[in-house]
Design an enzyme around this catalytic site. Structure first.
Site, PDB file in Angstrom:
ATOM      1  CB  SER A   1     -13.210  94.962 -52.949  1.00  0.00           C
ATOM      2  OG  SER A   1     -12.397  94.272 -53.833  1.00  0.00           O
TER       3      SER A   1
ATOM      4  CG  ASP B   1     -10.205 100.975 -57.237  1.00  0.00           C
ATOM      5  OD1 ASP B   1      -9.405 100.116 -57.652  1.00  0.00           O
ATOM      6  OD2 ASP B   1     -11.151 100.721 -56.467  1.00  0.00           O
TER       7      ASP B   1
ATOM      8  CG  HIS C   1      -9.322  98.133 -54.478  1.00  0.00           C
ATOM      9  ND1 HIS C   1     -10.518  98.380 -55.120  1.00  0.00           N
ATOM     10  CD2 HIS C   1      -9.465  96.902 -53.908  1.00  0.00           C
ATOM     11  CE1 HIS C   1     -11.326  97.350 -54.955  1.00  0.00           C
ATOM     12  NE2 HIS C   1     -10.722  96.446 -54.222  1.00  0.00           N
TER      13      HIS C   1
END
Lengths: 523, 523
Positions: free
Chosen positions: B313, B376, B432
């Site tokens: 991320s 995602d 995610h």
């Protein structure tokens, strides 16, 4: 909490006195609020349905000096509250008087003169019994992803130890189960999986007996019956059928068909399911047989015995009903023919039955002390319209209605707004929380006496299963939780829920006892 | 889970093969879906912005026989999945080939021929490095009621042991901190209390070095840099300024002012606060000095060295930026004058810079393999309009825009809909989730090959911090939690948060190293 703060000398800390302090001069307005008597508070509740909007007079905003003083005081209070969270716990040392005073504490005089000012021994005993009810929450498996969801997490022999109550001085002799009840469906908790310990049953409490040491201290062998209620899910209140039914309709041997209790409570107490190992006997059958066995065993040994029933919320209704039933069926009579004392210490309990039920309950000599928070709505139901407060001239008519309810026993009304530890919240599940009631009890000394914690009972406990403490105290909300939701890492590295060895059910000779008490004939 | 179910012989369990099984006849439609290649999936993503609505053909409802078969198959699959949760973990035993193959695994040939079919050694190495990034989440203190909120819960010497990674084979030499950043405020976590370990800093990752045993197995001394990202709070994506800025503006010695990265990432990487013990040095200064120290120390000892940067991320953006910076500033050059390999293994990473950044990154020889889930959205930002997929004839114009971004390196696109363990959910934080990516990696074998778990990596890990596993697997969602939120019962019975002995900060000779590397001159 473990936050280092400058410590004030004890004389500066109005919260740390083990006995009522002398009035301070000048008074601190926010702590020295004038308390009204519990009964006055209750009657005020009835006139104003929305007490939570009641505000105490405070400094006006344009009075800048007094507002600065108020701020400084607020800061000092905040530090004092934080300080208290780190000071040693105070344990009352008047336990030794219990042996002499227990009958009075258990309501032999209907608690006359013990509530205002609050009797310290009664206060600590109320907290002690409340902790037995709280243990029902702390031991319950709520996790819908557990195959043991709805059971007690611990074996009954390890129950108190697992909850850090090693010194409880009681042994659990029986776990109690109830059958999933359609009308109270949201009270019951079920696993989402296909495999489960039981499709029908929920653990709903326990029966425990004082051990020899505790018995010596207490002045009698004490049988405790603790009923589980609901922590945060208050929807069961809406599920109540709000319909009174004669107790006799479920086999309780009361000759007066006008003695009635709320239908849902009666079902919960008497329902059973023959297909389930845990609830093939009703809660009623489980309680009556075990109480009979214990009363016989103890009185045969020549012991003085007490039966103390406790419960919170829905558990309070079961406490009232079961205590009444024990007396009505005569399970409280020892082998010597003498009746043993039956007392209910209830917390945040709803009304259970009608005016005739109250008369019969009290006529049988059962004592009940109901601890409530005036801001909690649960004790106001059912019977929010027709209840014990209906004017006398109207009562005869109201009593005929199937929605006319009456509280039993004596009420001790607390007010969470008096505690400087609790924040201003609109969350009704906080007002209803049992740990919050125990905290309020510890701080209650009577009308007109400032709130301070008699035993310094850890305020952090309030936030176990709610978000009620002021944020600056830095106690995490809902902090009571199992490590990794009970998942453990197996030897091969895989995360699994451990198997439980044995789930306590019922003794093999239940049929014999049920037959002997005539409980096989119930409806 | 620990639920006893009838076990099927291994030949019936398509999920338990350690190597790709031969095609079954007849095929099981729901498991034998035809997989497209990662690149095809990606290009399809670009044509259809809403891939989650894509449905595979299934049996029509009026075809009752086939619907019964489908149901039976679904039941069998459910049992097989549950079975797998109880079967022993499979550990790959081809670690011994790592010493020979590590350069290839780290992208010396840009992973040509290793992704489809998936190379088993690359798969297990990707999972191993992903677990280093995951450890940043598992070690982080998120609790706003903790005075250590925003720090790492464990001392760096106890870090891997506390997380059950005792056998990691690495030692952490440095913790990394970032300064609370106004533009990424919701990425930072702060205590609600007045007392805290730091008002400004958040722990943001660590640097670790392989120990001697691991070094022998790996074929080189491996320096790992792991950056923390965000588990569930995706709001930081909306906070991105989506504005490119020259890396040179923050002191990175790149002569081309057209090499630009997203402004917020650059700030996060270079911001510092002189008033804070933990973030008085920027993340950039912390990383470069420590990498320099380690590279010099190891190459002086004549060792072969690799630098492996990992992150998920937002942590992926920091991984890309720091890996590039290490190469750009020459910290990757050993005392022998040779460059050491720098590789980024990133997970669910956003775009970081523009086309010129990509060229410079790759031109410096830094290798990056980006693992993404096609569902995602984070890897699609910033630059959702102008990116590496803009047609060639339009690119010259687009590249001039301050919102034209480009991914770097090679992408490995996974698809969570291929895993029979994951449920159909619309929750983007599940798509995610890093643990979900590691699960998908374990099941990915290449296009056209059925999903099955190569190492039988525990699927229960997926639900550590999300609710993504099918309910019937009975793994509690969000199961990773500390007992009682870290509260412990003190000797006096009071519940407290324990004090931490020491929070790792920075070595005393930082100024010397910063000066030596010329990092004190950065604006």
């Amino acid at each position: 909490m473990a936050i280092p703060l400058p410590k004030l000398p004890p004389s500066f800390n109005p919260l740390s006195h083990p006995s009522p302090p002398p009035p301070l001069s000048p008074p601190k307005p926010s702590l020295l609020v004038t308390l009204t008597s519990p009964r006055l508070i209750l009657s005020r509740t009835l006139r104003s349905t929305n007490l939570s909007n009641t505000r105490l007079p405070s400094a006006t905003k344009d009075d800048s000096l007094s507002s600065i003083i108020t701020e400084l005081e607020a800061e000092q209070e905040a530090e004092e509250e934080e300080d208290l969270l780190r000071s040693p716990l105070h344990r009352p040392d008047d336990d030794d008087r219990l042996a002499d005073r227990w009958r009075e504490i258990h309501g032999s005089d209907d608690w006359a003169g013990l509530l205002d000012p609050m009797d310290p021994l009664l206060r600590s005993e109320l907290i002690r019994y409340g902790e037995f009810a709280q243990a029902c929450y702390d031991g319950f498996d709520y996790d819908p992803f557990s195959r043991y969801c709805g059971s007690c997490k611990y074996n009954r022999r390890k129950f108190f130890g697992s909850l850090g109550m090693d010194n409880a001085g009681y042994e659990i002799t029986r776990y109690l189960y109830a059958t999933s009840n359609l009308n109270l469906s949201n009270f019951f908790t079920q696993t989402r999986g296909s495999k489960t310990w039981s499709q029908k049953a929920n653990w709903i409490g326990y029966i425990a007996v004082s051990d020899d040491d505790a018995t010596a201290r207490l002045g009698r062998r004490d049988i405790v019956i603790a009923w589980r209620g609901t922590v945060t899910r208050l929807e069961w209140v809406a599920d109540l059928m709000d319909f009174l039914r004669p107790v006799a309709s479920e086999g309780i041997p009361c000759s007066n068909p006008e003695v009635k209790v709320e239908s849902g409570f009666l079902d919960l107490y008497t329902d059973k399911d023959p297909t389930c190992r845990f609830c093939k006997y009703s809660a009623r059958q489980q309680v009556l047989t075990e109480v009979r066995r214990l009363v016989e065993q103890c009185t045969k040994a020549g012991e003085t015995v007490s039966i103390t029933v406790t419960g919170h919320s829905l558990g309070s209704a079961l406490a009232m009903l079961s205590a009444y039933d024990i007396a009505e069926t005569g399970q409280d009579v020892g082998v010597d023919g003498e009746k043993v004392a039956i007392t209910v210490f209830s917390f945040s309990g709803p009304r259970v039955g009608n005016g005739r039920f109250k008369e019969r309950f009290e006529g049988l000599g059962v004592k009940a002390l109901r601890v409530v928070n005036v801001h909690d709505t649960v004790p106001k139901v059912p019977g929010i319209l027709f209840n014990e407060h209906v004017p006398a001239f109207f009562r005869k008519f109201a009593e005929g209605l199937p929605w006319s309810y009456s509280h039993v026993g004596v009420e001790l009304a607390l007010d969470h707004k008096r505690s400087p530890f609790l924040k201003d919240t609109g969350d009704p599940s906080c007002f209803h929380n049992l740990e919050a009631h125990l905290h309020l009890l510890d701080g209650y000394h009577g009308s007109g006496v400032r709130f301070f914690l008699a035993s310094k009972r850890d305020p952090a406990l309030v936030n176990k299963a709610c978000d009620f403490l002021k944020d600056h105290l830095m106690v995490p909300p809902f902090w009571r939780q199992d490590e990794n939701k009970g998942m453990i890492r197996a030897h091969d590295g895989r995360w699994v829920q451990p198997e439980r060895q044995k789930i306590d059910d019922h003794p093999p000779d239940m049929h014999h006892h049920i037959g002997r008490l005539g409980l096989d004939k119930d409806h």
